[in-house]
Design an enzyme around this catalytic site. Structure first.
Site, short mmCIF file in Angstrom:
data_model
loop_
_atom_site.label_atom_id
_atom_site.label_comp_id
_atom_site.label_asym_id
_atom_site.label_seq_id
_atom_site.Cartn_x
_atom_site.Cartn_y
_atom_site.Cartn_z
N SER A 150 0.81 -1.17 0.04
CA SER A 150 -0.03 -0.05 0.05
C SER A 150 0.78 1.33 -0.02
CB SER A 150 -1.10 0.02 1.40
OG SER A 150 -1.71 1.09 1.42
N HIS A 151 1.04 1.96 1.11
CA HIS A 151 1.03 3.22 1.04
C HIS A 151 2.60 3.30 1.85
CE1 HIS A 151 -0.70 2.43 4.67
NE2 HIS A 151 0.28 2.90 5.32
N THR A 378 -10.56 -0.49 14.85
CA THR A 378 -9.76 0.26 13.58
C THR A 378 -9.26 -0.99 12.58
OG1 THR A 378 -8.78 1.53 15.40
CG2 THR A 378 -7.83 1.72 13.29
N GLU A 403 -11.09 7.00 9.36
CA GLU A 403 -10.35 8.50 9.08
C GLU A 403 -9.09 8.39 8.34
OE1 GLU A 403 -7.60 6.44 11.33
OE2 GLU A 403 -7.23 8.63 10.82
#
Ligand SMILES: O=P([O-])(O)O[C@H]1O[C@H](COP(=O)(O)O)[C@@H](O)[C@H](O)[C@H]1O
Ligand SMILES: [Mg+2]
Length: 608
Positions: A150-151, A378, A403
């Site tokens: 991913s990031h 989360t 978020e």
């Protein structure tokens, strides 16, 4: 592995690993007597975190490499065969992004499944993460794997695992798969040459991509309903999104966006960004300067595996407003609710989901509009599974978010999707433009309809001009040493050595009124069992509620360890009748959190 002599761990690695590069790494560390590094690499095995296995690409049981991928795939395959009906023929969907090793690891995973007689639906070429859950559902596959980090920085890679319900795995499967991996450590095949030619390996990638794009187009209004006066700049942050997003724009009937050329193509070196995470400050700099050159109205961005989304809007004074994850969540929720209301649909059978560290604005919307809101732990795996649970209870769940700029739309993909979010945002911006408005104005409208929620800090400086009753301020501290993290959280759990458990009782002049520790399963306000309503989580996660009675100020502060990066993250939300006091309070809480609770300086933490 804690009592095994290091030499045994080294020998075992050298016995099993057939990749010359990673073998040499361990051999060289052993020859040079680098015990510390060998301990770090070999003492513990990499575990399933927030989004599967993720770590640095190098040799060792605690890292990401060929051997780890083979062992994980063998264990996963055996577990799926034991727990999912007709798994052999339903098969596994396997996709990969553009990172170094991603394609090779997809093929090694495929080889492991084929070797155990399980069909492989290989997504050939570079794909985006949401295509994997979409394909699992479409094909009725038994499970799925996406090779991506991913990031994360370019040195990392990862292994996301999806269950037959097309959502990333949660307990008990994560623990179950871990056990099966431990019983399948002997690599059965390293041969990737025959994977693509195997009669049990199918390739319907193009059909699946077409279906995926059709599904996204189905989420927006038919062509021709929008104006085309706006200019959008898009960045793929050197990730995979551009190919898919450009097609989606064209299918939706939108004029093409202006790509950030330097970041448009997949590039595993991520040459223009130090962290390819659109949440990081500065990640959108190049996109914003491109947008200035082209006098664009909005900047759009996806994270490198294209499951997350962020946007920025140019304000009349020339300043760029970068929407926070919570703001985008509120905007999308408002867009969906407004759309349902305009069609006269009853909202009582509608539900939305958000993680417990996300803003509570959707809860406020739900109370006023009469739809159901549910919060969960989360991580998108929990949001996806909660959505399915609500669906099974008879609700339709058109939206869920967290978020951390993750958004889920419709019912076909129970995961976050950066392309879907970009298309929905663009639709809204065009629609609002037709009425002479903008997304930021729409957000302000939602604030005044449902309450005043706003992320409003740049560092410690309030930057928002919006009148605020409830504000949030999220951030993190980088910590690369697990021992220090353990020390910090153990200290927080034993703050007053004479009491057990004894968490801090005050912060920034506020009295702590409730402590929910989801790492150990403790809620100070729920005697006699003290069981929290949310399940326990791996890693550390403590939520504090605090108040100042005389000034009517309240905060919720959650501190947790990231499951994808070496970070301690915090999420802070505060409210009170005097927004000025809240604006001053939040930085004071963050300051005390850093200096007194986490002892950032003494522990060498780097504030982000
Ligand atoms: O990396 P992605 O885009 O798959 O995103 C993953 O990591 C994010 C950060 O997780 P953490 O706070 O534990 O670092 C999570 O919010 C998200 O649910 C998860 O899918
Ligand atoms: Mg991602």
């Amino acid at each position: 592995m804690s009592t095994i002599p290091l030499k045994v761990l080294v020998d075992e690695w050298l016995r099993l690993d057939r990749n010359e590069v990673t073998r040499q790494e361990i051999q060289a560390l052993y020859t040079s007597g680098d015990v510390k590094e060998l301990e770090r690499r070999l003492r513990t095995r990499i575990e399933f975190g927030t989004a599967g296995l993720r770590g640095k690409m190098e040799a060792g049981w605690s890292r990401m490499n060929d051997l780890i991928v083979i062992q994980a795939s063998q264990g996963l395959c055996a577990y799926v065969l034991a727990h999912v009906s007709q798994a052999e023929d339903r098969g596994v969907v396997i996709g990969h992004d553009h990172r170094h090793n991603s394609e090779r690891w997809a093929l090694l995973a495929a080889a492991a499944f084929l070797n155990q007689g399980v069909k492989v639906h290989l997504l050939q070429g570079i794909v985006l993460t949401p295509l994997v859950p979409f394909s699992i559902k479409k094909l009725g596959a038994a499970c799925g794997i996406m090779i991506t980090a991913s990031h994360n920085p370019k040195y990392d890679n990862g292994y996301k695992v999806y269950w037959e319900n097309a959502v990333q795995i949660i307990g008990p499967h994560d623990k179950g798969i871990t056990k099966f991996i431990e019983h399948n450590l002997e690599p059965l095949t390293w041969n990737t040459d025959t994977v693509i030619m195997s009669p049990r390996c199918t390739n319907s990638t193009q059909d699946l991509v077409n279906g995926y794009l059709d599904n996204i187009i189905g989420l927006v209004a038919p062509k021709g309903l929008t104006t085309q006066n706006l200019t959008f700049v898009n960045t793929s942050l050197h990730g995979v999104s551009d190919d898919f997003l450009s097609q989606a724009f064209s299918l939706a009937g939108y004029l093409p966006y202006i790509p950030v050329k330097e970041q448009q193509q997949p590039d595993p070196e991520f040459p223009t960004v130090s962290f390819p995470n659109p949440e990081e400050q500065g990640a959108l700099d190049l996109a914003i300067s491109t947008a200035d050159i082209h006098q664009a109205h909005y900047v759009l961005a996806q994270d490198p595996d294209s499951d997350r989304f962020v946007a920025a809007q140019k304000e009349p004074d020339g300043h760029w407003h970068i929407f926070t994850g919570d703001q985008l969540g509120i905007i999308f929720a408002g867009q969906i609710i407004d759309n349902l209301k305009s069609k006269g649909e009853a909202l009582t059978s509608v539900a939305m989901v958000a993680s417990t560290v996300s803003s509570k604005m959707i809860a406020a919307m739900a109370r006023l509009e009469g739809f159901r809101f549910e919060e969960c732990l989360t991580g998108f795996k929990y949001i996806g599974n909660t959505a399915i649970k609500l669906e099974n209870e008879g609700f339709s769940v058109p939206f869920g978010y967290e978020e951390a700029i993750g958004y889920m739309f419709g019912s076909n993909i129970r995961d976050k999707d950066g392309i879907a979010a970009t298309i929905k945002f663009t639709e809204l911006a065009n629609l609002l433009e037709a009425g002479g408005s903008s997304v930021l104005s729409y957000l302000n409208d939602l604030y005044s309809r449902y309450g005043y929620f706003q992320v409003s800090f740049f560092g410690s400086l309030p930057i928002s001009l919006i009148f605020i009753l409830l504000q949030t301020s999220n951030g993190y501290f980088i910590c690369n040493d697990q021992k220090i993290i353990t020390k910090i959280f153990t200290r927080l759990q034993n703050f007053c050595p004479d009491l057990m458990p004894s968490y801090p009782s005050r912060i920034a002049g506020l009295e702590i009124t409730q402590v929910v520790d989801l790492g150990v399963g403790y809620d100070s306000l729920n005697p006699p069992t003290f069981q929290p309503s949310l399940p326990t989580t791996s890693g550390y996660m403590i939520q504090f509620k605090a108040k100042n009675k005389s000034q009517d100020l309240h905060i919720t502060l959650t501190i947790r360890t990231s499951g994808t990066e070496p970070k301690i993250k915090y999420y802070l939300e505060g409210d009170g009748p005097n927004s000025g006091l809240v604006s001053c309070l939040l930085p004071a809480v963050v300051a005390e959190l850093g200096s007194k609770w986490l002892e950032a300086e003494e522990n060498g933490l780097i504030a982000g």
